[in-house]
Design an enzyme around this catalytic site. Structure first.
Site, PDB file in Angstrom:
ATOM      1  CE  LYS A  55     -30.940 -41.857  52.878  1.00 17.75           C
ATOM      2  NZ  LYS A  55     -29.649 -42.024  52.234  1.00 17.75           N
ATOM      3  CG  ASP A  56     -33.884 -32.719  53.212  1.00 11.61           C
ATOM      4  OD1 ASP A  56     -33.101 -31.813  53.549  1.00 11.61           O
ATOM      5  OD2 ASP A  56     -35.026 -32.505  52.756  1.00 11.61           O
ATOM      6  CE  LYS A  57     -32.488 -28.559  60.645  1.00 13.89           C
ATOM      7  NZ  LYS A  57     -31.974 -27.250  61.044  1.00 13.89           N
TER       8      LYS A  57
END
Length: 650
Positions: free
Chosen positions: A282-284
């Site tokens: 998942k994205d930061k």
């Protein structure tokens, strides 16, 4: 249905009334393991679609375990520093970056007029909930721990002193020559000795304990029973047979990517990262909620971490007999806030209806291609061409654009001397791709670039050639839509099960644009039987590649290819326009807010600004930024957004 080309629209951001984030935002920005503020100021340059370096939804990534811990900590400190520079100089440097048209992203499917808005003004404006293979959306809504008579007492976590824990960790990780650690039992009772035995065995997998008398005093002796393998393989005999071997839990994280989060958890638990499994990364720069599984770590130990981790929370614990597998998910559900929108109510309604009914072009997003003046697809193309000198040059040569100072010095040294040792001395961060390649050149020599390049983790090496495939795919899809519009035509490809077949003239009315797929180039795919099939060949010929021979002499770099739908129609689409005055206040409540009993934000009926709150679900490996691009009709590249925002950042 009408297709339209890319248009250019100027955009300005509102200046916040002061430069100070609210208390909740400051708390969110603290990095848990260092207890310091993160690199995320309230003033993001990420208008529309702030792009991370890693794919937002690349749910097929393999885990990459970093190098040794001391080097990793040093690298993290260096990477966390030097993040904030002068905004004007950053915008100036980003003039050398990529725009969407550079990577083939040129078309839209809807006919509405575009408007501007700000995405990720706060990273908490972008929330991702994973959707499991059973269709269940992951939520953090329960902190309770499953009751288990086998669990150690709460005293287990406090009975050892910090000094004892440090010595035990060094023993566990074989960091010194000691073969055992002796812990004196101050208040000698059988119960106290039992708690210490339990504490050592549960907190430091791989260590065994025994009791010894020394000079009339009782000591608990901790030692390695199974050698170096013990750390990677937690003791089987200490885990109840009736309990599933894997503890599954929901990980709620803020402003940190999945692998960074797992590395932090593994450090706190004193285990190797590879005992964790997950379905997708998942994205930061977001708040994300996903399921994680870990081998033979109790829910009690995991729940204990909630007391010391600031931008993570763990909950919804359960024991199961299986780990999680990459790609074993249905997709992700997004909750997104676009702030300071300029569109009229009619424009917004048209845009969102189009997104719900037609969808968006399933382009690979900008984060697939890197953020510097040397796009990742160029390196991938050189690998496929077997041009290893070009690969080395593209990775190491000086480049204009936004880079950290030590990388600039390293590249200058390389250009001047072509000496791997000299360039490496300029590079304190050793686990970056440049450092890994230089170490490889030092080890194997300049005449064996293939082996030197092989030192880079496999996943990173494959990223380059996948980037080239994505670059070809984007360009071909833009040509396909320009040539034939948004309808299925004879010669297009559709999937029958896992097999691609061509649409014949007599069957064309049985399909819509939502059925059509396009191939990523490879040796195990077929191509459309119309003009676009020839366009694939022409593009690869121009790149000195043979579309009929995509096998590489190095097996890892042979491309089998794949198929990808050209239009994605999001599911569960909903939206709402809200007014607000303060750009710092949250516009919806998160899972954590609900668990902590925080009330919904009170919003004015007639505020200074308007925001578009939208929700939608996407399948794996699709890019939410491309869906938002279709709504706003704006270029999502960092280059474009930083140039548009230079005035605001002053």
């Amino acid at each position: 249905m009408e297709t339209v080309g890319m248009n250019s629209v100027s955009l300005k951001r509102p200046r916040s009334e002061d430069g100070v984030a609210d208390a909740d935002e400051i708390k969110r920005q603290k990095v848990s393991e260092k207890s310091k503020t993160g690199n995320d100021s309230g003033q993001s340059i990420e208008t529309l679609t702030g792009q991370p370096d890693k794919s937002l939804l690349d749910d097929t990534k393999n885990e990459i375990i970093p190098n040794e811990e001391s080097e990793e900590q040093e690298d993290e400190e260096l990477e966390d520093s030097d993040e904030d520079g002068d905004p004007e100089s950053f915008a100036d440097m980003m003039k050398h970056g990529l725009t969407e048209s550079d990577v083939g992203i040129t078309k839209f499917v809807s006919s509405h007029k575009g408007f501007s808005g700000i995405l990720k003004e706060r990273y908490s404006d972008f929330v991702v909930h994973e959707i499991g293979k059973d269709g269940r959306v992951s939520h953090l809504d329960d902190f309770s721990v499953p009751v288990d008579d086998e669990d150690p007492s709460e005293e287990t976590f406090t009975v050892l002193s910090d000094e004892d824990k440090q010595r035990l960790e060094e023993l566990q990780l074989l960091k010194n020559k000691e073969t055992s650690v002796a812990i004196e039992v101050i208040e000698d009772t059988k119960e106290k000795r039992t708690v210490i035995h339990q504490a050592v065995k549960s907190l430091f997998p791989g260590l065994e304990t025994k009791t010894e008398d020394r000079d009339g005093k009782k000591y608990i002796i901790a030692y390695h029973a199974a050698g170096k393998k013990a750390l990677a393989n937690p003791r089987k005999h200490s885990w109840p047979k009736s309990r599933g071997s894997y503890c599954h839990f929901v990980l709620y994280k803020e402003n940190k990517d999945t692998m960074d989060a797992i590395n932090v958890l593994s450090k706190f638990l004193r285990v190797k990262p590879n005992i964790f499994s997950y379905m997708g990364t998942k994205d930061k720069r977001a708040i994300t909620v996903q399921e994680i599984a870990v081998l033979r770590i109790t829910a009690q130990r995991l729940a204990h971490l909630n007391k010391c981790l600031m931008n993570f929370k763990l909950g919804n614990f359960s024991y199961k007999n299986h780990p999680l597998k990459l790609g074993e998910l249905q997709g992700n559900h997004f909750t997104v806030v676009l702030r300071n929108i300029t569109g009229t109510d009619d424009q917004i309604e048209q845009a969102m209806h189009s997104l719900r009914e037609i969808g968006f072009i399933n382009y690979y997003g900008m984060q697939r291609f890197g953020t510097t003046a040397v796009p990742t697809y160029q390196i991938g193309r050189a690998i496929l061409q077997n041009n290893w000198n070009e690969v080395m040059d593209l990775i190491l040569k000086p480049r204009p654009g936004a880079e950290k100072g030590y990388l600039v010095k390293c590249r200058e040294e390389w250009a001047k001397t072509k000496d791997p040792a000299a360039a490496l001395k300029k590079l304190p961060v050793k686990r970056c791709v440049e450092g890994q390649l230089l170490r490889g050149l030092l080890k194997y020599g300049m005449k064996n670039i293939i082996s030197a390049f092989g030192i880079i983790p496999r996943n990173n090496r494959l990223m380059y050639i996948h980037s080239y495939q994505s670059y070809v795919w984007n360009n071909m899809v833009s040509k396909r839509i320009e040539e034939y519009g948004l309808r299925a035509v004879p010669g297009d490809l559709v999937l029958k099960g896992a097999t691609a077949v061509h649409i014949e003239e007599e069957d064309v009315d049985n399909y819509t644009i939502h059925d059509v797929v396009m191939p990523l180039p490879g040796f195990d795919v077929i191509y459309p039987k119309h003009k676009i099939g020839e366009a694939y060949k022409e593009m690869l010929v121009a790149d000195n590649l043979d579309i009929n021979n995509m096998r590489h002499k190095i097996r890892d770099y042979s491309l089998s290819g794949a198929y990808r739908k050209i239009i994605i129609r999001p599911q569960n689409v909903s939206w709402e326009v809200v007014a607000y005055d303060d750009p710092r206040i949250p516009l919806f409540t998160t899972d954590l807010d609900k668990l902590e009993g925080k009330p919904l934000p009170v919003l004015p009926t007639d505020g200074k600004f308007r925001a578009l709150k939208m929700e939608f679900s996407l399948p794996p490996s699709t890019y939410a930024t491309m869906a938002i691009r279709e709504v706003l009709k704006m270029d999502t590249s960092i280059k474009n957004q930083t140039q548009l925002n230079t005035t605001w950042l002053r």
